[in-house]
Write a protein that holds these residues in place. Structure first.
Motif, PDB file in Angstrom:
ATOM      1  N   ARG A  16      41.060  23.383  34.407  1.00  0.00           N
ATOM      2  CA  ARG A  16      42.537  23.406  34.008  1.00  0.00           C
ATOM      3  C   ARG A  16      42.709  24.838  33.279  1.00  0.00           C
ATOM      4  O   ARG A  16      43.360  25.448  32.906  1.00  0.00           O
ATOM      5  CB  ARG A  16      43.294  22.261  33.227  1.00  0.00           C
ATOM      6  CG  ARG A  16      43.221  21.343  34.391  1.00  0.00           C
ATOM      7  CD  ARG A  16      44.133  20.558  33.281  1.00  0.00           C
ATOM      8  NE  ARG A  16      44.904  18.712  33.953  1.00  0.00           N
ATOM      9  CZ  ARG A  16      45.468  17.942  33.795  1.00  0.00           C
ATOM     10  NH1 ARG A  16      45.165  17.429  32.090  1.00  0.00           N
ATOM     11  NH2 ARG A  16      45.548  16.930  34.569  1.00  0.00           N
ATOM     12  N   THR A  17      40.833  24.704  32.422  1.00  0.00           N
ATOM     13  CA  THR A  17      40.519  26.104  31.753  1.00  0.00           C
ATOM     14  C   THR A  17      40.356  27.191  32.200  1.00  0.00           C
ATOM     15  O   THR A  17      41.048  27.936  31.935  1.00  0.00           O
ATOM     16  CB  THR A  17      39.512  25.684  31.137  1.00  0.00           C
ATOM     17  OG1 THR A  17      39.224  24.569  30.565  1.00  0.00           O
ATOM     18  CG2 THR A  17      38.881  26.721  29.913  1.00  0.00           C
ATOM     19  N   ARG A  18      40.614  26.619  33.919  1.00  0.00           N
ATOM     20  CA  ARG A  18      40.433  28.297  34.493  1.00  0.00           C
ATOM     21  C   ARG A  18      41.768  28.741  35.156  1.00  0.00           C
ATOM     22  O   ARG A  18      41.867  29.667  34.514  1.00  0.00           O
ATOM     23  CB  ARG A  18      39.162  28.219  35.936  1.00  0.00           C
ATOM     24  CG  ARG A  18      39.340  28.854  36.733  1.00  0.00           C
ATOM     25  CD  ARG A  18      38.484  29.284  38.528  1.00  0.00           C
ATOM     26  NE  ARG A  18      37.313  28.086  38.126  1.00  0.00           N
ATOM     27  CZ  ARG A  18      36.975  26.523  38.338  1.00  0.00           C
ATOM     28  NH1 ARG A  18      37.702  26.426  38.729  1.00  0.00           N
ATOM     29  NH2 ARG A  18      35.935  26.581  37.735  1.00  0.00           N
ATOM     30  N   ARG A  19      42.513  27.826  34.942  1.00  0.00           N
ATOM     31  CA  ARG A  19      43.541  27.960  35.730  1.00  0.00           C
ATOM     32  C   ARG A  19      44.610  28.774  34.095  1.00  0.00           C
ATOM     33  O   ARG A  19      45.879  30.001  34.320  1.00  0.00           O
ATOM     34  CB  ARG A  19      44.852  26.811  35.865  1.00  0.00           C
ATOM     35  CG  ARG A  19      46.269  27.020  36.266  1.00  0.00           C
ATOM     36  CD  ARG A  19      47.025  25.910  36.315  1.00  0.00           C
ATOM     37  NE  ARG A  19      46.357  24.871  37.213  1.00  0.00           N
ATOM     38  CZ  ARG A  19      46.613  23.362  37.142  1.00  0.00           C
ATOM     39  NH1 ARG A  19      46.843  22.918  36.718  1.00  0.00           N
ATOM     40  NH2 ARG A  19      45.722  22.552  37.962  1.00  0.00           N
ATOM     41  N   ALA A  20      44.013  28.154  32.975  1.00  0.00           N
ATOM     42  CA  ALA A  20      44.818  28.830  31.911  1.00  0.00           C
ATOM     43  C   ALA A  20      44.574  30.277  31.220  1.00  0.00           C
ATOM     44  O   ALA A  20      44.989  31.215  31.191  1.00  0.00           O
ATOM     45  CB  ALA A  20      44.079  27.742  30.641  1.00  0.00           C
ATOM     46  N   LEU A  21      42.558  30.036  31.586  1.00  0.00           N
ATOM     47  CA  LEU A  21      42.854  31.647  31.968  1.00  0.00           C
ATOM     48  C   LEU A  21      42.901  32.738  33.077  1.00  0.00           C
ATOM     49  O   LEU A  21      43.722  34.305  32.748  1.00  0.00           O
ATOM     50  CB  LEU A  21      40.918  31.918  32.078  1.00  0.00           C
ATOM     51  CG  LEU A  21      40.406  31.366  31.218  1.00  0.00           C
ATOM     52  CD1 LEU A  21      38.733  31.396  31.664  1.00  0.00           C
ATOM     53  CD2 LEU A  21      40.301  31.705  29.616  1.00  0.00           C
ATOM     54  N   LEU A  22      43.196  31.694  33.790  1.00  0.00           N
ATOM     55  CA  LEU A  22      44.107  33.338  34.749  1.00  0.00           C
ATOM     56  C   LEU A  22      46.048  33.311  34.301  1.00  0.00           C
ATOM     57  O   LEU A  22      46.274  34.472  34.718  1.00  0.00           O
ATOM     58  CB  LEU A  22      43.782  32.503  36.658  1.00  0.00           C
ATOM     59  CG  LEU A  22      42.915  32.005  37.247  1.00  0.00           C
ATOM     60  CD1 LEU A  22      42.955  31.598  38.658  1.00  0.00           C
ATOM     61  CD2 LEU A  22      42.394  33.598  37.241  1.00  0.00           C
ATOM     62  N   LEU A  23      46.432  32.269  34.016  1.00  0.00           N
ATOM     63  CA  LEU A  23      47.954  32.790  33.264  1.00  0.00           C
ATOM     64  C   LEU A  23      47.526  33.757  32.347  1.00  0.00           C
ATOM     65  O   LEU A  23      48.795  34.122  32.157  1.00  0.00           O
ATOM     66  CB  LEU A  23      48.357  31.280  33.176  1.00  0.00           C
ATOM     67  CG  LEU A  23      48.663  30.249  34.399  1.00  0.00           C
ATOM     68  CD1 LEU A  23      49.075  28.527  33.619  1.00  0.00           C
ATOM     69  CD2 LEU A  23      49.972  30.732  34.793  1.00  0.00           C
ATOM     70  N   GLY A  24      46.590  33.392  31.818  1.00  0.00           N
ATOM     71  CA  GLY A  24      46.911  34.300  30.276  1.00  0.00           C
ATOM     72  C   GLY A  24      46.555  35.420  30.744  1.00  0.00           C
ATOM     73  O   GLY A  24      46.727  36.242  30.294  1.00  0.00           O
ATOM     74  N   GLY A  25      46.273  35.425  31.887  1.00  0.00           N
ATOM     75  CA  GLY A  25      45.414  37.191  32.181  1.00  0.00           C
ATOM     76  C   GLY A  25      46.872  38.053  32.672  1.00  0.00           C
ATOM     77  O   GLY A  25      47.124  39.322  32.864  1.00  0.00           O
ATOM     78  N   ALA A  26      47.340  36.762  34.203  1.00  0.00           N
ATOM     79  CA  ALA A  26      48.434  37.174  34.451  1.00  0.00           C
ATOM     80  C   ALA A  26      49.176  37.503  33.487  1.00  0.00           C
ATOM     81  O   ALA A  26      50.422  38.764  33.582  1.00  0.00           O
ATOM     82  CB  ALA A  26      49.295  35.990  35.311  1.00  0.00           C
ATOM     83  N   GLY A  27      49.825  36.609  32.201  1.00  0.00           N
ATOM     84  CA  GLY A  27      50.811  37.069  31.435  1.00  0.00           C
ATOM     85  C   GLY A  27      50.677  39.017  30.569  1.00  0.00           C
ATOM     86  O   GLY A  27      51.349  39.305  30.360  1.00  0.00           O
ATOM     87  N   LEU A  28      49.227  38.928  30.483  1.00  0.00           N
ATOM     88  CA  LEU A  28      48.811  39.692  29.696  1.00  0.00           C
ATOM     89  C   LEU A  28      49.137  41.216  30.336  1.00  0.00           C
ATOM     90  O   LEU A  28      49.937  42.096  29.892  1.00  0.00           O
ATOM     91  CB  LEU A  28      47.129  40.371  29.456  1.00  0.00           C
ATOM     92  CG  LEU A  28      46.817  38.763  28.103  1.00  0.00           C
ATOM     93  CD1 LEU A  28      44.960  39.230  27.929  1.00  0.00           C
ATOM     94  CD2 LEU A  28      47.731  39.290  27.069  1.00  0.00           C
ATOM     95  N   VAL A  29      48.763  41.495  31.721  1.00  0.00           N
ATOM     96  CA  VAL A  29      48.900  42.315  32.613  1.00  0.00           C
ATOM     97  C   VAL A  29      50.944  42.765  32.867  1.00  0.00           C
ATOM     98  O   VAL A  29      51.113  43.716  32.714  1.00  0.00           O
ATOM     99  CB  VAL A  29      48.696  41.780  34.154  1.00  0.00           C
ATOM    100  CG1 VAL A  29      49.410  42.795  35.111  1.00  0.00           C
ATOM    101  CG2 VAL A  29      47.093  42.004  33.779  1.00  0.00           C
ATOM    102  N   LEU A  30      51.631  41.392  32.700  1.00  0.00           N
ATOM    103  CA  LEU A  30      53.105  41.790  32.509  1.00  0.00           C
ATOM    104  C   LEU A  30      53.590  41.733  31.892  1.00  0.00           C
ATOM    105  O   LEU A  30      54.402  43.085  31.505  1.00  0.00           O
ATOM    106  CB  LEU A  30      53.469  40.192  33.425  1.00  0.00           C
ATOM    107  CG  LEU A  30      52.974  39.504  34.703  1.00  0.00           C
ATOM    108  CD1 LEU A  30      53.854  38.351  34.508  1.00  0.00           C
ATOM    109  CD2 LEU A  30      54.416  40.090  35.622  1.00  0.00           C
TER     110      LEU A  30
END
Length: 506
Positions: free
Chosen positions: A123-137
């Motif tokens: 879940r922590t890894r998923r949070a990092l991926l989602l956070g990165g995607a959010g920043l890119v978007l």
């Protein structure tokens, strides 16, 4: 019991929202079979989330979201991109997607901290991926603003190039200044309407029922949009209505915001470069900046769109229309500080109980004709050899003067009664004064295309021209305001496939 009531309380607004969305999609001409399948999925999603057992004993809300919610979500996105999306939405959509990713990241991070096992790590890894995607978007959202604005500037530049070319085309004339009152009909494009909306007021096209029928009945026709230029020796150049503007016809979705786009049709207006209001005025020898006054019969966008070109003009309109009739405010952005509201305190005018002698010299009289809109008004202009009555949308065409046989769609209730009363007063005015000639905003008959256009070629119809128009009225209408044979409208479907129909008179 409270749980059931709570679910019902959620069901009602959910179904209402889904119904509105389906109606919007139908307005956008989404095929009925596709709409039906999509609607069943929406109902299944709502029912499955509230009562998953309805879909089967082993069905859970997670499965409903997976097997029904995902297709609904993808279908909704596809339909939005097909019928509503405009490029100016791109920065906002990217920002919303970025915000959703960041919200998902926060949720996954909080849930991951509660567990120290492998699931918490995932879940922590998923949070990092989602956070990165959010920043890119989010970054893409910011970067997309410039290209989107550049695309719009280029489109407007192409429109300006076409407009300038139309102004330079052969056939322009010089302004005539000989002290005469002149009137010029200005054909500012066409609007696409349902035949029943235009001619079906006696066949059930009234009020909410009429509006709903426009969603289902797609028998459409093109009708003209007319404004009128008045050149008065004492009061200067003026307009009665302004038609639509270039952006409404060529960049409809860019002109309106997302909410307005949901309620209007993408192709509701069409306009050639030569039909632009500014081109018309220039080719008649006038500069759009010379227009001192605009008499707005009512606030609907096909009459008010050209106001965007007239920030210097005083806009005269009924206060009731400004308070209660404006649906889309964009056309008024540049003139909202220049509005003038007549008091209608000049006394009765013929059968009209109230009127406004606008200039105080009898040259131009405003007559309240509510019904089509809360503050609709007609404009009577005195010429040297008679008078013209600008009808606005009180009646669409010459044939509509036969109110017992031809009627446009009306709002219903008291508004329909008021509109019919206004029409009767107009009939009485025309009967009592043979020197008055009606001029319409959407007449799609020979009266407008042939006779009015030719009679007002140089702006001064003369006594003979006005008499010819009245004579034609007598060939169409009896003294009792009934249609003579050969003048009853009839819809003719396109010869092959979908498209615009025509109107024949028999």
């Amino acid at each position: 019991m409270l749980k059931i009531l709570g679910k019902i309380g959620l069901l009602v607004p959910a179904l209402a929202t889904a119904t509105v969305w389906l109606v919007v999609l139908r307005l956008k001409n989404v095929p009925v079979p596709l709409l039906g399948a999509y609607g069943l999925l929406l109902i299944g999603l709502v029912a499955g989330l509230l009562w998953p057992g309805v879909l089967g004993r082993r069905v859970t809300r997670r499965r409903v979201l997976t097997f029904v919610g995902v297709p609904v979500g993808l279908g909704t996105l596809a339909l939005y991109l097909t019928v509503v999306y405009h490029v100016k939405d791109l920065p906002m959509l990217l920002a919303l997607a970025g915000a959703a990713c960041l919200a998902g990241a926060v949720s996954a991070l909080l849930r991951g901290r509660r567990r120290a096992d492998d699931q918490g790590t995932r879940r922590t890894r998923r949070a990092l991926l989602l956070g990165g995607a959010g920043l890119v978007l989010g970054m893409l959202s910011g970067l997309s603003i410039g290209p989107v604005e550049r695309q719009r500037r280029e489109m407007l530049a192409r429109g300006e190039h076409e407009r300038q070319a139309a102004m330079r085309a052969p056939g322009a004339r010089r302004r005539i200044t000989d002290g005469a009152v002149r009137v010029f009909p200005i054909h500012i494009g066409d609007t696409i309407v349902t035949y029943g909306q235009f001619y079906g007021g006696l066949d059930g096209w009234e009020g909410l029922n009429g509006y709903l029928r426009t969603l289902v009945d797609k028998a459409q026709i093109a009708v003209p949009v007319y404004a009128y230029l008045i050149d008065h020796p004492r009061h200067g150049p003026m307009l009665v209505d302004t038609g639509v503007n270039w952006e409404q016809a060529h960049d409809h979705d860019g002109y309106y915001d997302m909410t307005s786009r949901l309620l209007t049709e993408r192709d509701e207006y069409r306009m050639s470069p030569g039909q632009d209001l500014r081109v018309h005025l220039a080719r008649l020898g006038y500069d759009v900046k010379e227009i001192t006054t605009v008499f707005l019969t009512h606030v609907h966008d096909d009459h008010a769109g050209g106001l965007r070109y007239l920030p210097q003009a005083t806009v005269v309109m009924d206060r009731r229309d400004w308070k209660h009739g404006v649906l889309y405010p964009y056309s008024f952005d540049l003139v909202k500080d220049n509005l003038s509201f007549p008091a209608f305190d000049s006394g009765a005018f013929g059968t009209f109980p109230a009127s406004q002698d606008y200039f105080g010299d009898g040259s131009l009289v405003l007559l309240p004709t509510p019904g089509h809109s809360p503050g609709h008004m007609c404009v009577l202009l005195r010429l040297d050899t008679g008078s013209v009555l600008f009808m606005g949308d009180t009646l669409y065409t010459l044939s509509h003067l036969a109110t017992g046989q031809v009627r446009q769609m009306t709002i219903g209730g008291a508004d329909t009664i008021r509109q019919l009363e206004a029409a009767q007063r107009i009939q009485q005015l025309l009967s009592s004064d043979p020197g008055v000639v009606p001029l319409f905003a959407h007449d799609n008959t020979r009266y407008q295309f042939d006779l009015v256009t030719s009679t007002f070629t140089d702006g001064t119809p003369g006594a003979a021209g006005l008499w010819e128009l009245r004579r034609h009225m007598q060939t169409v209408l009896t003294p009792e305001w009934r249609l003579r044979p050969g003048h009853t409208p009839r819809f003719v479907a396109p010869a092959s496939g979908p498209g615009l129909g025509k109107v024949e008179f028999r």
